[in-house]
Write a protein that holds these residues in place. Sequence first.
Motif, PDB file in Angstrom:
ATOM      1  N   ALA A   1       0.141  13.015  -1.507  1.00 45.15           N
ATOM      2  CA  ALA A   1       0.191  11.584  -1.200  1.00 45.15           C
ATOM      3  C   ALA A   1      -1.219  11.022  -1.338  1.00 45.15           C
ATOM      4  N   VAL A   2      -1.324   9.835  -1.911  1.00 42.60           N
ATOM      5  CA  VAL A   2      -2.618   9.184  -2.118  1.00 42.60           C
ATOM      6  C   VAL A   2      -2.665   7.912  -1.274  1.00 42.60           C
ATOM      7  N   VAL A   3      -3.636   7.831  -0.368  1.00 45.53           N
ATOM      8  CA  VAL A   3      -3.762   6.665   0.507  1.00 45.53           C
ATOM      9  C   VAL A   3      -5.157   6.076   0.343  1.00 45.53           C
ATOM     10  N   ASP A   4      -5.223   4.880  -0.232  1.00 45.51           N
ATOM     11  CA  ASP A   4      -6.488   4.195  -0.472  1.00 45.51           C
ATOM     12  C   ASP A   4      -6.196   2.713  -0.617  1.00 45.51           C
TER      13      ASP A   4
ATOM     14  N   PRO B   1      -6.164  -0.536  -5.157  1.00 44.79           N
ATOM     15  CA  PRO B   1      -5.034  -0.222  -6.044  1.00 44.79           C
ATOM     16  C   PRO B   1      -5.440   0.475  -7.344  1.00 44.79           C
ATOM     17  N   VAL B   2      -6.552   0.065  -7.936  1.00 42.33           N
ATOM     18  CA  VAL B   2      -6.967   0.667  -9.204  1.00 42.33           C
ATOM     19  C   VAL B   2      -7.365   2.124  -8.998  1.00 42.33           C
ATOM     20  N   PHE B   3      -8.128   2.397  -7.934  1.00 46.34           N
ATOM     21  CA  PHE B   3      -8.535   3.770  -7.637  1.00 46.34           C
ATOM     22  C   PHE B   3      -7.312   4.624  -7.312  1.00 46.34           C
ATOM     23  N   ARG B   4      -6.401   4.060  -6.545  1.00 47.03           N
ATOM     24  CA  ARG B   4      -5.175   4.770  -6.173  1.00 47.03           C
ATOM     25  C   ARG B   4      -4.354   5.120  -7.420  1.00 47.03           C
TER      26      ARG B   4
ATOM     27  N   LEU C   1      -5.990   7.992  -9.405  1.00 40.72           N
ATOM     28  CA  LEU C   1      -5.717   9.302  -8.816  1.00 40.72           C
ATOM     29  C   LEU C   1      -4.294   9.754  -9.113  1.00 40.72           C
ATOM     30  N   GLN C   2      -3.355   8.820  -9.046  1.00 39.52           N
ATOM     31  CA  GLN C   2      -1.969   9.176  -9.319  1.00 39.52           C
ATOM     32  C   GLN C   2      -1.801   9.669 -10.752  1.00 39.52           C
ATOM     33  N   MET C   3      -2.427   8.994 -11.706  1.00 37.43           N
ATOM     34  CA  MET C   3      -2.343   9.421 -13.106  1.00 37.43           C
ATOM     35  C   MET C   3      -2.952  10.807 -13.285  1.00 37.43           C
TER      36      MET C   3
ATOM     37  N   GLY D   1      -0.063   4.852  -0.522  1.00 38.70           N
ATOM     38  CA  GLY D   1      -0.163   3.835   0.509  1.00 38.70           C
ATOM     39  C   GLY D   1      -1.529   3.202   0.495  1.00 38.70           C
ATOM     40  N   GLY D   2      -1.647   2.035   1.135  1.00 41.98           N
ATOM     41  CA  GLY D   2      -2.884   1.292   1.099  1.00 41.98           C
ATOM     42  C   GLY D   2      -3.606   1.168   2.421  1.00 41.98           C
ATOM     43  N   ASP D   3      -3.066   1.786   3.492  1.00 42.09           N
ATOM     44  CA  ASP D   3      -3.754   1.741   4.780  1.00 42.09           C
ATOM     45  C   ASP D   3      -3.285   2.897   5.651  1.00 42.09           C
TER      46      ASP D   3
END
Length: 234
Positions: A11-14, A17-20, A23-25, A39-41
């Motif tokens: 799971a990526v939480v940051d 949005p661009v950084f997140r 990381l997902q890619m 998630g964002g928070d």
Amino acid sequence: MMGEAEPIRVAVVDDQPVFRAGLQMLIDSQQDMVVCATGGDGEAAVALAATHSPDIILMDLRMPVMNGIAATSAITAGQEAGHEGPKIIALTTFNRDRAAIDAIRSGASGYVLKSAEPEFLLAAIRTVNSGFAVIAPEATHDLFTHAPDTGPAREPTPQLEAIAALTPREKDIFLLVAKGLSNADIAKRVYVSEATVKSDVRSILKKLSLLNRMQIVAYAYEHYLIPRAAASRN
């Protein structure tokens, strides 16, 4: 023909949005791991930890609504009661970040700089998923030696009562783990098998209500069981 191992669920939480998305890619490009949630928070992190059952959470430390330290503490609270849960890798912009110390004390398995090379981040995910710390012990010592201490003023004398519950051998092993030695090196120092060291480390974590070896380092510095001045000279 044996089936392939299940991929590591990340799971990526940051809050960026661009950084997140980046990381997902990166993670989804690997055969042995997959992003199961984002998630964002911090509140989103706590929710997705419960609903998506990730193996690893990449957790930004500075986010709105709930920061990464509070989210890490909330997620690992159940693990302290003996329940399995995701392992957390803190993401930070600064190498000597006080927030990284707080994240480790809250249960994170280590931290990675946001500027780290992609291969290092991927290796960190695999390492933590295997049950080990994500950064070298030397880096942890540097962090604890140089980060500003915002806690209450105390005399810099060893607080030996903090490990009074440990047996004599466990105390020796505790200090060797805190100094960054591997199980193999510890076994040679105290003349026992690696299996015995592993068993003693598990006992130490249980007695001191700690989650991982990273927290042993934090605990040792917090109670002045490792001389900070000596560490800064190494």
